[in-house]
Design a protein around this motif. Structure first.
Motif, mmCIF file in Angstrom:
data_model
loop_
_atom_site.group_PDB
_atom_site.id
_atom_site.type_symbol
_atom_site.label_atom_id
_atom_site.label_comp_id
_atom_site.label_asym_id
_atom_site.label_seq_id
_atom_site.Cartn_x
_atom_site.Cartn_y
_atom_site.Cartn_z
ATOM 1 N N LYS A 1 -74.531 100.238 -91.742
ATOM 2 C CA LYS A 1 -73.222 99.780 -92.912
ATOM 3 C C LYS A 1 -73.187 100.378 -94.270
ATOM 4 N N THR A 2 -74.514 100.445 -94.789
ATOM 5 C CA THR A 2 -74.769 101.171 -96.161
ATOM 6 C C THR A 2 -74.733 102.567 -96.018
ATOM 7 N N GLY A 3 -75.088 103.213 -95.016
ATOM 8 C CA GLY A 3 -75.226 104.675 -94.985
ATOM 9 C C GLY A 3 -74.195 105.425 -94.211
ATOM 10 N N TRP A 4 -72.852 104.760 -93.562
ATOM 11 C CA TRP A 4 -72.097 105.446 -92.834
ATOM 12 C C TRP A 4 -71.504 106.730 -93.488
ATOM 13 N N ALA A 5 -71.139 106.569 -94.712
ATOM 14 C CA ALA A 5 -70.644 107.790 -95.492
ATOM 15 C C ALA A 5 -71.857 108.985 -95.598
ATOM 16 N N TYR A 6 -72.942 108.699 -95.883
ATOM 17 C CA TYR A 6 -73.848 109.554 -95.802
ATOM 18 C C TYR A 6 -74.226 110.296 -94.560
ATOM 19 N N ILE A 7 -74.151 109.347 -93.544
ATOM 20 C CA ILE A 7 -74.184 109.988 -92.122
ATOM 21 C C ILE A 7 -73.258 111.014 -91.709
ATOM 22 N N LEU A 8 -71.904 110.775 -92.196
ATOM 23 C CA LEU A 8 -70.789 111.714 -91.747
ATOM 24 C C LEU A 8 -71.220 113.083 -92.657
ATOM 25 N N PHE B 1 -70.745 101.861 -104.244
ATOM 26 C CA PHE B 1 -69.985 102.727 -103.948
ATOM 27 C C PHE B 1 -70.481 103.532 -102.388
ATOM 28 N N PRO B 2 -69.701 103.861 -101.562
ATOM 29 C CA PRO B 2 -70.384 104.459 -100.305
ATOM 30 C C PRO B 2 -71.139 105.555 -100.508
ATOM 31 N N VAL B 3 -70.711 106.317 -101.437
ATOM 32 C CA VAL B 3 -71.462 107.727 -101.777
ATOM 33 C C VAL B 3 -71.810 107.899 -103.213
ATOM 34 N N ALA B 4 -73.020 107.786 -103.730
ATOM 35 C CA ALA B 4 -73.427 107.750 -105.018
ATOM 36 C C ALA B 4 -74.598 108.625 -105.201
ATOM 37 N N PHE B 5 -74.618 109.591 -106.280
ATOM 38 C CA PHE B 5 -75.782 109.884 -106.608
ATOM 39 C C PHE B 5 -75.944 110.340 -108.148
ATOM 40 N N GLY B 6 -77.069 109.602 -108.806
ATOM 41 C CA GLY B 6 -77.212 109.358 -110.146
ATOM 42 C C GLY B 6 -78.589 109.522 -110.580
ATOM 43 N N ALA B 7 -79.119 109.035 -111.724
ATOM 44 C CA ALA B 7 -80.193 108.669 -112.429
ATOM 45 C C ALA B 7 -81.185 108.013 -111.640
ATOM 46 N N ARG B 8 -80.575 106.952 -110.949
ATOM 47 C CA ARG B 8 -81.350 106.141 -109.736
ATOM 48 C C ARG B 8 -81.957 106.990 -108.770
ATOM 49 N N ASN B 9 -81.134 107.854 -108.186
ATOM 50 C CA ASN B 9 -81.545 108.887 -107.314
ATOM 51 C C ASN B 9 -82.672 109.734 -107.713
ATOM 52 N N ILE B 10 -82.367 110.229 -108.820
ATOM 53 C CA ILE B 10 -83.441 111.167 -109.390
ATOM 54 C C ILE B 10 -84.651 110.526 -109.685
ATOM 55 N N ARG B 11 -84.843 109.295 -110.137
ATOM 56 C CA ARG B 11 -85.837 108.610 -110.516
ATOM 57 C C ARG B 11 -86.458 108.356 -109.235
ATOM 58 N N VAL B 12 -86.020 108.011 -108.120
ATOM 59 C CA VAL B 12 -86.659 107.746 -107.059
ATOM 60 C C VAL B 12 -87.361 109.080 -106.275
ATOM 61 N N ILE B 13 -86.498 110.151 -106.586
ATOM 62 C CA ILE B 13 -87.049 111.532 -106.019
ATOM 63 C C ILE B 13 -88.338 111.861 -106.919
ATOM 64 N N LEU B 14 -88.062 111.822 -108.104
ATOM 65 C CA LEU B 14 -89.178 112.187 -109.013
ATOM 66 C C LEU B 14 -90.471 111.553 -108.757
ATOM 67 N N ASN B 15 -90.388 109.956 -108.376
ATOM 68 C CA ASN B 15 -91.444 109.085 -108.033
ATOM 69 C C ASN B 15 -92.204 109.654 -106.671
ATOM 70 N N GLN B 16 -91.109 110.182 -106.067
ATOM 71 C CA GLN B 16 -91.693 110.507 -104.513
ATOM 72 C C GLN B 16 -92.453 111.831 -104.781
ATOM 73 N N ILE B 17 -92.226 112.826 -105.594
ATOM 74 C CA ILE B 17 -92.734 113.895 -105.726
ATOM 75 C C ILE B 17 -94.194 113.615 -106.474
ATOM 76 N N VAL B 18 -94.334 112.548 -107.539
ATOM 77 C CA VAL B 18 -95.562 112.528 -107.957
ATOM 78 C C VAL B 18 -96.271 111.706 -107.069
ATOM 79 N N LEU B 19 -95.767 110.962 -106.101
ATOM 80 C CA LEU B 19 -96.646 110.285 -104.992
ATOM 81 C C LEU B 19 -97.371 111.448 -104.048
ATOM 82 N N THR B 20 -96.585 112.420 -103.897
ATOM 83 C CA THR B 20 -96.872 113.578 -102.884
ATOM 84 C C THR B 20 -98.227 114.217 -103.804
ATOM 85 N N LEU B 21 -97.831 114.497 -105.057
ATOM 86 C CA LEU B 21 -98.909 115.031 -105.911
ATOM 87 C C LEU B 21 -100.249 114.079 -105.779
#
Length: 295
Positions: free
Chosen positions: A22-29, A96-116
Motif C-alpha cells: 500500500k505504501t510502496g505501490w508508486a515506487y514499485i511501478l 505522498f505516494p512518491v517523495a524524496f527529500g532531506a529525510r531520504n538523504i539522512r537515512v541514506i547517509l546513516n546507512q553509508i556510515v553504518l557500512t563504514l
C-alpha cells in the motif's frame, strides 16, 4: 531475548506485507519502469540467458557502468519504499505516494556510515584473528569465523538511527548504542536470520521467474518484463525483511525508554486517549466557531 527479537521481527513482517504494498505501490511501478527501460537497452539480440539483465555476464565496460547506475537507482527507490513503510507502521504516516527529500538523504547517509562502521569493525578483527592463527591456529580460526558476526552485532546496535531518521527522531549513534545495551547479540542473531530468509526468498523469486519461461509464450516482451520484475521483487523482499527488522528494534528501545521513565503500556494508551480527546474538543470548538461566523 534472542528469540523474542526474532519472533517480533517476523511477526511484524508477516502482518505488514500488505502495508508494504500500500505504501510502496508508486515506487514499485517506478522500479518496474526503470528496470524495463534499462533492461531493454542492455538486451542482446539473442535475448537474456539468465533471469534478468542484472544477472547477465558483463560483456563490456559501458554495460557494467550502466548496470551499476541501475543498481544505485534501485537502491535509492528501495530506501524510499523502506522509509514510507516504516513511517506507516510506526507513526501511521500517510505521505505522498512518491517523495524524496532531506529525510531520504539522512537515512541514506546513516546507512553509508553504518557500512563504514561495519568495515572498520571487521578489518581489525580479521587482522587480529590472522595474527592469532599464526600463533594458535584454533583460537585464530575461531575468531576469524566469528569476526563477521561480531561486526554485524556492532552495526546492528548503531542501526536504530535508520528507523529513527525515517520518523524524524533525532536519535544519534551514541544514543542508539546506549539504548541497545543488552540487545546486541539478539539483534545480530535476528539480522542474520532475516538475511538468510531474504536470500532464500530472492532465490525462490529467481526460480519462479526462471520456470515461467516454460509457462509463457517465448517472446522478447516477456523477457524484458521478467528482467524488470526480478530486481523489483528483490528490492521489495529486502525492504520488507530489513525495514521490518529495524522497525522492531526501534519499537524495542522505545519500550525500554518508557519503562525507564516508569510508564506502563496502560499509561501510554491513556496519554494517547487524552490527546485524541483534546483533538476532538478542539475540532468541535472550531466547528462551533465556524457556524457562528456563518450566522
Amino acid at each position: 531475548m534472542f528469540f523474542t527479537v526474532l519472533e517480533r521481527s517476523l511477526s511484524l513482517a508477516q502482518h505488514n506485507f500488505g502495508t508494504l504494498l500500500k505504501t510502496g505501490w508508486a515506487y514499485i511501478l517506478l522500479l518496474v519502469a526503470l528496470n524495463f527501460a534499462i533492461g531493454g537497452s542492455l538486451m542482446p539480440e539473442s535475448g537474456f540467458k539468465t533471469v534478468s539483465y542484472m544477472t547477465e555476464p558483463v560483456a563490456a565496460a559501458d554495460e557494467g557502468a550502466l548496470r551499476a547506475l541501475a543498481a544505485i537507482a534501485n537502491l535509492l527507490v528501495g530506501f524510499s519504499i523502506a522509509i514510507a513503510y516504516v513511517r506507516r507502521i510506526l507513526i501511521d504516516a500517510r505521505d505522498f505516494p512518491v517523495a524524496f527529500g532531506a529525510r531520504n538523504i539522512r537515512v541514506i547517509l546513516n546507512q553509508i556510515v553504518l557500512t563504514l562502521i561495519g568495515a572498520l569493525s571487521l578489518i581489525p578483527l580479521v587482522i587480529v584473528s590472522l595474527l592469532l592463527a599464526a600463533v594458535t591456529a584454533g583460537i585464530g580460526l575461531l575468531l576469524l569465523f566469528l569476526a563477521p558476526f561480531i561486526a554485524l552485532m556492532v552495526v546492528q546496535r548503531f542501526s536504530v538511527v535508520l528507523p529513527a531518521s525515517a520518523v524524524d527522531d533525532p536519535l544519534t549513534l551514541r544514543e542508539s548504542w546506549r539504548a541497545t545495551s543488552g540487545f546486541g547479540w539478539a539483534m545480530a542473531f535476528a539480522a542474520l536470520v532475516m538475511s538468510l530468509l531474504a536470500g532464500f526468498l530472492v532465490g525462490i523469486w529467481a526460480v519462479v521467474l526462471g520456470v515461467s519461461d516454460g509457462l509463457m509464450p517465448a517472446s522478447v516482451l516477456w523477457q524484458q518484463i521478467r528482467s524488470a520484475v526480478f530486481p523489483m521483487g528483490t528490492m521489495l523482499i529486502l525492504v520488507w525483511a530489513f525495514a521490518s527488522l529495524h522497525a522492531t528494534f526501534y519499537g524495542l528501545i522505545r519500550e525500554r525508554f518508557a519503562a525507564q521513565l516508569g510508564l506502563r503500556q496502560e499509561d501510554l494508551s491513556k496519554a494517547e486517549a487524552q490527546k485524541e480527546a483534546a483533538r476532538e474538543r478542539a475540532r468541535k470548538a472550531l466547528a462551533g466557531a465556524q457556524r457562528m461566523n456563518r450566522r
